[in-house]
Design an enzyme around this catalytic site. Structure first.
Site, PDB file in Angstrom:
ATOM      1  N   LYS A 173       0.855  -1.189   0.000  1.00  0.00           N
ATOM      2  CA  LYS A 173       0.000   0.000   0.000  1.00  0.00           C
ATOM      3  C   LYS A 173       0.888   1.234   0.000  1.00  0.00           C
ATOM      4  O   LYS A 173       1.905   1.269   0.721  1.00  0.00           O
ATOM      5  CB  LYS A 173      -0.900  -0.044   1.241  1.00  0.00           C
ATOM      6  CG  LYS A 173      -1.935   1.075   1.309  1.00  0.00           C
ATOM      7  CD  LYS A 173      -2.856   0.901   2.520  1.00  0.00           C
ATOM      8  CE  LYS A 173      -3.953   1.943   2.571  1.00  0.00           C
ATOM      9  NZ  LYS A 173      -4.869   1.740   3.726  1.00  0.00           N
ATOM     10  N   SER A 225      -9.801   1.646   2.623  1.00  0.00           N
ATOM     11  CA  SER A 225      -8.901   2.433   1.793  1.00  0.00           C
ATOM     12  C   SER A 225      -7.831   1.598   1.091  1.00  0.00           C
ATOM     13  O   SER A 225      -7.219   2.081   0.145  1.00  0.00           O
ATOM     14  CB  SER A 225      -8.205   3.500   2.646  1.00  0.00           C
ATOM     15  OG  SER A 225      -7.388   2.905   3.639  1.00  0.00           O
ATOM     16  N   SER A 227     -10.076  -0.673   6.876  1.00  0.00           N
ATOM     17  CA  SER A 227      -9.480  -0.566   5.543  1.00  0.00           C
ATOM     18  C   SER A 227      -8.730  -1.782   5.019  1.00  0.00           C
ATOM     19  O   SER A 227      -8.297  -1.767   3.872  1.00  0.00           O
ATOM     20  CB  SER A 227      -8.564   0.644   5.482  1.00  0.00           C
ATOM     21  OG  SER A 227      -9.345   1.785   5.283  1.00  0.00           O
TER      22      SER A 227
HETATM   23  N1  GLN Z   1     -13.508   3.851   6.066  1.00  0.00           N
HETATM   24  C1  GLN Z   1     -12.902   4.301   7.271  1.00  0.00           C
HETATM   25  C2  GLN Z   1     -12.549   5.764   7.126  1.00  0.00           C
HETATM   26  O1  GLN Z   1     -12.842   6.320   6.140  1.00  0.00           O
HETATM   27  C3  GLN Z   1     -11.702   3.481   7.612  1.00  0.00           C
HETATM   28  C4  GLN Z   1     -10.478   3.862   6.883  1.00  0.00           C
HETATM   29  C5  GLN Z   1      -9.289   3.072   7.302  1.00  0.00           C
HETATM   30  O2  GLN Z   1      -9.414   2.045   7.962  1.00  0.00           O
HETATM   31  N2  GLN Z   1      -8.114   3.574   6.949  1.00  0.00           N
HETATM   32  O3  GLN Z   1     -11.993   6.372   7.978  1.00  0.00           O
END
Ligand code: GLN
Length: 490
Positions: A76, A151, A175
């Site tokens: 990532k 994400s 994410s």
């Molecule tokens: N969808 C969640 C957010 O927007 C989690 C994102 C994540 O785990 N980085 O914050």
């Protein structure tokens, strides 16, 4: 080779059936073929990957062995990689080349893995759909008009489309687990503190946790074995004895007590998702596991608490991007103040700005007690819910997300609707608990459904055991997206 597991790839390398250079070429080729459309990668540097591969081949010729030696892994783009762009999906860092490697990048290099490329992601890991990336959205390999989740959507899509044997991700509120669910791959968020955050660009430091995405639970275990471990450079890294996360894979399921939270399978969950998850649970019961109904009463408070706490931490973490030391700087400005304003105004996208505004607000004088402090109290209640639940069960099962992948653009005008989709992943994040997600079926549109398994602190090996046993009896994790190009790999 594209469908081979990590142990199979390792055996092929060990037996001299293929070299790491050849294996890396195969995956680079596949990225060239498929990624123009999928957009799962932000940076691919073939020359550098092949250099890693040559050095892995040399290490093997010199007598070295290892489960990941010579195997290409995608990372990532939130993990700093020395000499290679690390963008975090943002214009702010579009030209940032890190002077050092993240802890996990060092660990993979020490294990002899090949860095295959840096994967696309929501900007600063804020999002659930990968649509907030400055580098464009990622398509879901199962349905090209749908999102891959986020994400870590680029990592999930890369693994699903067989452009990488495995990948890394980060999970702050879901994410890793949610994109794994949407893209039909496996993902594990470890207990907070098991994987070092050093060199992982910070979003919400008390929640951020790195972890693997792969095609099977056994592969996740092999990856976590490399990623986990104490690192003095991260103040919340846990100094614990080294574990072999694959040690329990073959343990029988009989006697396992599975907690089924009332809140995870009721209203608000798509019927097909609930049905596939229930089918998976029936399989566990058929193996002698026992289901117990439990309750996690504060589940509905998790999303509002998270969307106070995560932005609060983000507003502080992202203050370092001021256009002075690194990151985007506006071309024209009258004075220092205007330079800050313009650089941040231009460098951050809409979702990131929204979070910074919310975070700054909830931390400001007069609102801190009303929002931030309340949210911290809710966080404690949610952790207590889990502690109580784990007196009745060994692990908790439910969906990773209330729906399957939605269409690109379907949620972009309604951030709150998107936030609500995190309801089943956020609680474990707030409590710091490990959770994994494995594919457990498909909906009528052919989109994957994910089974989430949450356990007590440091129960990763046990969670992987349950998932592995499930995968010995089912083949959901081996399905390949139906596209002709992708299907070729069968
Ligand atoms: N969808 C969640 C957010 O927007 C989690 C994102 C994540 O785990 N980085 O914050």
């Amino acid at each position: 080779m594209f469908n081979a597991s990590l142990p199979e790839l390792s055996a092929a390398l060990e037996d001299g059936k293929i070299s790491s250079v050849e294996l890396t070429e195969l995956f680079l080729d596949r990225i060239r073929k498929l990624d123009g459309e999928l957009n799962a990668f932000i940076t691919v540097d073939a020359a550098r990957s092949l250099e890693d591969a040559r050095s892995a081949d040399a290490r093997r010729s010199a007598g070295e062995t290892g489960p990941l030696l010579g195997i290409p892994i995608a990372h990532k783009d939130i993990f700093c990689t020395q000499g290679l762009a690390t963008t975090c999906g943002s214009k702010m860092l579009a030209n940032f080349v890190s002077p050092y490697d993240a802890h996990i990048i060092e660990k993979f290099a020490a294990a002899g893995a090949v860095l295959l490329g840096k994967t696309n992601m929501d900007e600063f890991a804020m999002g659930s759909s990968n649509e907030s990336s400055y580098f464009g959205f990622v398509r879901n390999p199962w349905r090209k008009t749908a999102v891959p989740g986020g994400s870590s959507g680029g990592s999930a899509a890369a693994v699903a489309a067989r452009m990488a044997p495995a990948a890394t991700g980060t999970d702050t509120g879901g994410s890793i687990r949610q994109p794994a669910s949407f893209s039909g791959v496996c993902g594990l968020k470890p207990t907070y503190g098991v994987v070092s955050r050093y060199g992982m660009i910070a979003f919400a430091s008390s929640l951020d946790q790195g972890g693997p995405l792969a095609r099977s639970a056994a592969d996740l275990a092999a990856l976590l074995n490399v990623m986990a471990g104490f690192d003095a450079r991260d103040s919340t890294s846990l100094d614990r004895p080294v574990e072999d996360y694959a040690r329990d894979l073959s343990r029988p399921i009989a006697g396992l007590r599975i907690g089924l939270p009332r809140e995870y399978l009721g209203d608000g969950v798509n019927g097909e998702v609930a049905a596939r998850v229930r089918d998976a649970i029936l399989w566990f019961e058929s193996q002698g596991a026992k289901s117990v109904e439990i309750t996690l009463p504060n589940t509905r408070l998790s999303v509002p608490a998270y969307y106070v706490l995560a932005p609060a931490e983000a507003s502080s973490n992202l203050s370092r991007f001021d256009g002075v030391r690194y990151g985007h700087r506006a071309a024209k400005y009258a004075d220092l103040y205007e330079m800050y304003c313009k650089s941040r105004g231009e460098g951050f996208g809409a979702e990131v700005k929204r979070r910074i505004l919310v975070g700054t607000y909830v931390l400001s004088h007069g609102y801190y007690e009303a929002y931030y402090l309340q949210a911290q109290k809710i966080r404690r209640l949610i952790a207590a819910d889990f502690t109580a639940a784990f007196t009745q069960c060994d692990m908790i099962m439910g969906p990773a997300a209330p729906t399957t992948a939605y269409e690109i653009g379907a949620m972009s005008d309604d951030p709150v609707q998107m936030y609500l989709g995190d309801i089943f992943t956020i609680p474990a994040s707030l409590a710091g608990l490990p959770g994994l997600c494995v594919p457990c079926g498909f909906d009528a549109k052919g989109l994957p459904v994910g089974l989430q398994v949450i356990g007590p602190y440091f129960s990763e090996a046990r969670l992987l055991n349950a998932a592995h046993q499930f995968q010995q009896a089912t083949d959901w994790h081996q399905r390949v997206p139906p596209d002709a190009e992708i299907q070729v790999v069968r």
